[in-house]
Scaffold this motif. Structure first.
Motif, PDB file in Angstrom:
ATOM      1  N   VAL A   1       0.858  -1.184   0.000  1.00 23.37           N
ATOM      2  CA  VAL A   1       0.000   0.000   0.000  1.00 23.37           C
ATOM      3  C   VAL A   1       0.897   1.237   0.000  1.00 23.37           C
ATOM      4  N   PRO A   2       0.376   2.390  -0.441  1.00 18.59           N
ATOM      5  CA  PRO A   2       1.214   3.600  -0.504  1.00 18.59           C
ATOM      6  C   PRO A   2       1.675   4.067   0.876  1.00 18.59           C
ATOM      7  N   ASP A   3       2.865   4.633   0.901  1.00 21.36           N
ATOM      8  CA  ASP A   3       3.419   5.171   2.132  1.00 21.36           C
ATOM      9  C   ASP A   3       4.131   6.489   1.819  1.00 21.36           C
ATOM     10  N   ARG A   4       3.806   7.559   2.562  1.00 25.91           N
ATOM     11  CA  ARG A   4       4.346   8.878   2.253  1.00 25.91           C
ATOM     12  C   ARG A   4       5.852   8.942   2.468  1.00 25.91           C
ATOM     13  N   THR A   5       6.355   8.171   3.420  1.00 29.28           N
ATOM     14  CA  THR A   5       7.782   8.234   3.749  1.00 29.28           C
ATOM     15  C   THR A   5       8.608   7.255   2.932  1.00 29.28           C
ATOM     16  N   TYR A   6       8.131   5.994   2.860  1.00 30.60           N
ATOM     17  CA  TYR A   6       8.928   4.926   2.248  1.00 30.60           C
ATOM     18  C   TYR A   6       8.482   4.569   0.825  1.00 30.60           C
ATOM     19  N   GLY A   7       7.499   5.262   0.314  1.00 30.90           N
ATOM     20  CA  GLY A   7       6.999   4.937  -1.017  1.00 30.90           C
ATOM     21  C   GLY A   7       5.903   3.886  -0.975  1.00 30.90           C
ATOM     22  N   GLN A   8       6.222   2.726  -0.387  1.00 29.70           N
ATOM     23  CA  GLN A   8       5.253   1.658  -0.188  1.00 29.70           C
ATOM     24  C   GLN A   8       5.560   0.940   1.117  1.00 29.70           C
ATOM     25  N   ARG A   9       4.549   0.270   1.650  1.00 30.66           N
ATOM     26  CA  ARG A   9       4.734  -0.558   2.833  1.00 30.66           C
ATOM     27  C   ARG A   9       3.800  -1.753   2.733  1.00 30.66           C
ATOM     28  N   LEU A  10       4.035  -2.754   3.564  1.00 27.95           N
ATOM     29  CA  LEU A  10       3.194  -3.945   3.557  1.00 27.95           C
ATOM     30  C   LEU A  10       2.000  -3.778   4.485  1.00 27.95           C
TER      31      LEU A  10
END
Length: 529
Positions: A461-470
């Motif tokens: 899923v999208p993540d503002r800091t890491y780009g994506q996360r699980l």
């Protein structure tokens, strides 16, 4: 090649297909294959010529239907479709049906006329169905009575036949001869559509016994086998099982819906030695009490999605070492088959390529990868699909130096030192989190081993800091509890830190399509960015 011919003869002999019989019937059998080919209709004709009185289908509503009776019904239906609806070579007939004899007869009638059969997923909405009917240019749609409300939005030019019309169509079939069509009708299978509108994939007609022999060498199906096909017939795996059954002159048991207790009772009642299913059905069989008497099953063959962690071992511990797992897709047919011995050794393996199948694991530049290194899975065999319909972009591939073509499956995988294939997930499912490549399927398999977990899906899923996360979505067994932090700590213990899902959500059920695949687009509705 002589070696291929020797392999074919040896396998056919081992599986009982070269047993002596009536010279007259054998001649009629060979004549049917010569005139009608190795399509579903051709396989029916050869079986009816050799064993006309053998039971071809056991329908839960219509009872037993012999090969002679099935051929007669298919021919009468074909004449009605030709005479009343003008169906001929190259036309497309849609079939929106569950597993019953009506779907089989529709597919056979289309094949006898040289028409294409579009196998429609019963899970499509009315809006999706309308799009499919237009994109596939359907002339006619045959549907079960339960879907009458879903077909109201079809384009007006699409004629419709309700299953309740079948008795009159068969009884009032016009006279006339059915000759082999100038072109074979194609089977068009819709891709699973887990992320959007499904595409139509044109399946080729086998040009000989090679594809059958490649499969039954690894999955030991014998002539005359009694098989329950629980996998949906509109799915590549269920339809392939039907083709194999007719080629083997076997008996097929069909139920409209899969219910684990009813399926086990039917297997026992009809002395089925083989069950064709999708992995979620195997999981459901483990959730009901084991029958007092072990079923007569010698083969449980699954395909369609990955076996979650530990499922193969748990199933074989209860029912014996009878589980076979075929890894493939609508586009490549098959890539590898895992036998019970291989699943005992490595429960998450996809197995080995069958005879005549070429497999390559390549890096981003298209070069071969070392043993154990993950790359894209490319496959070549006799039944690669012929392309998508309705102008969808073609699947990437390349020419095989050994001859033929290799098609990109869209999956990532690796080979171990013994040549076993392992599928590490979809290429488009891999995420990059903080610069690290993460495969959700690795975490999914790990979490599936927790005793409290009934089902699990892990996605990016999208993540503002890491780009994506699980994000992990878990369905627990009744009465069980788990803490999100305990789940994360469990993953942290066995995987790298960047594989730990930051989102752990407990949901009542995983959204699945009719073939048991998880609908990731539906899962994302639970997610908050």
């Amino acid at each position: 090649m002589p070696s291929d011919l020797a392999f074919l003869v040896a396998t056919l002999t081992r599986r009982g297909l070269l047993k002596p019989g009536s010279p007259r019937r054998i001649a009629a059998q060979l004549g049917a294959l010569r005139n009608w080919g190795f399509s579903l209709a051709g396989e029916l004709r050869q079986a009816a010529a050799r064993d006309p009185d053998r039971v071809a289908l056991v329908d839960e509503e219509r009872g037993e239907i012999s090969y002679r009776e099935l051929l007669d019904r298919a021919e009468r239906l074909a004449r009605s479709l030709r005479g009343r609806y003008g169906v001929g070579e190259g036309d497309r007939i849609g079939a929106l049906c569950r597993n019953h004899s009506g779907l089989v007869e529709t597919a056979l009638a289309g094949g006898l006329l040289g028409a294409d059969i579009v196998l429609v997923n019963t899970g499509l909405s009315g809006a999706q169905l309308a799009v499919v009917a237009e994109e596939q240019r359907l002339r006619l749609l045959v549907h079960d009575a339960e879907f009458v409300d879903r077909v109201v939005g079809l384009p007006p030019e699409v004629q419709r036949i309700d299953e309740r019309d079948y008795p009159e169509l068969l009884a009032g079939a016009p006279l006339g001869e059915l000759r082999p069509p100038a072109r074979d009708g194609r089977t068009i299978v819709l891709t699973s559509g887990t992320t959007g509108t499904p595409k139509g994939a044109r399946r080729p007609t086998p040009n000989g016994l090679g594809p059958l022999v490649a499969i039954i060498d690894r999955i030991p199906l014998h002539s005359g086998a009694r098989m329950m096909i629980a996998a949906p017939l509109f799915h590549t795996w269920g339809y392939a099982a039907l083709q194999m059954a007719f080629a083997l002159r076997g008996t097929v048991v069909l139920h409209r819906r899969f219910e684990p207790v009813a399926a086990l009772e039917a297997v026992q009642r009809h002395a089925c030695t083989a069950l064709f299913a999708v992995p979620v059905m195997v999981q459901r069989l483990l959730e009901v009490p084991a029958p007092a008497t072990r079923p007569p099953l010698e083969i449980v063959a699954v395909s369609g999605s990955a076996l979650p962690g530990g499922l193969a071992t748990r199933f074989m511990d209860r029912y014996g070492d009878i589980l076979y797992n075929l890894y493939g897709s609508t586009e490549v047919s098959w890539a590898a088959i895992a036998t019970p011995a291989e699943l005992r050794r490595a429960p998450d393996t996809a197995g080995r390529p069958p005879h005549g199948t070429r497999l390559a694991i390549v890096d981003r530049q298209g070069g071969p990868t070392p043993t154990g290194q993950v790359g894209r899975i490319l496959v070549g065999n006799e039944l690669l699909f012929e392309g998508y319909t309705a102008g969808a972009p073609e699947r990437a591939g390349r020419d095989d130096p050994a001859g033929g073509r290799l098609l990109d499956t869209g999956d990532l995988g690796h080979l171990d030192a013994d040549g076993l294939l392992f599928v590490d997930g979809r290429a488009d499912d891999m995420i990059v989190s903080g610069g690290e490549n993460v495969h959700p399927s690795e975490v999914e398999s790990l979490l599936a081993e927790l005793p409290q977990v009934r089902e699990v899906a892990v996605i990016g899923v999208p993540d503002r800091t890491y780009g994506q996360r699980l994000a992990a979505y878990l369905v627990l067994h009744p009465g069980e509890t788990l803490d999100p932090e305990a789940v994360r700590e469990y993953v942290r213990r066995y995987r790298a830190r960047f594989s730990v899902p930051r989102d752990v959500l407990f949901v009542p059920a995983l959204p699945r399509n009719a073939t048991g695949k998880v609908l990731t687009r539906e899962l994302r509705r639970y997610h908050r960015a």
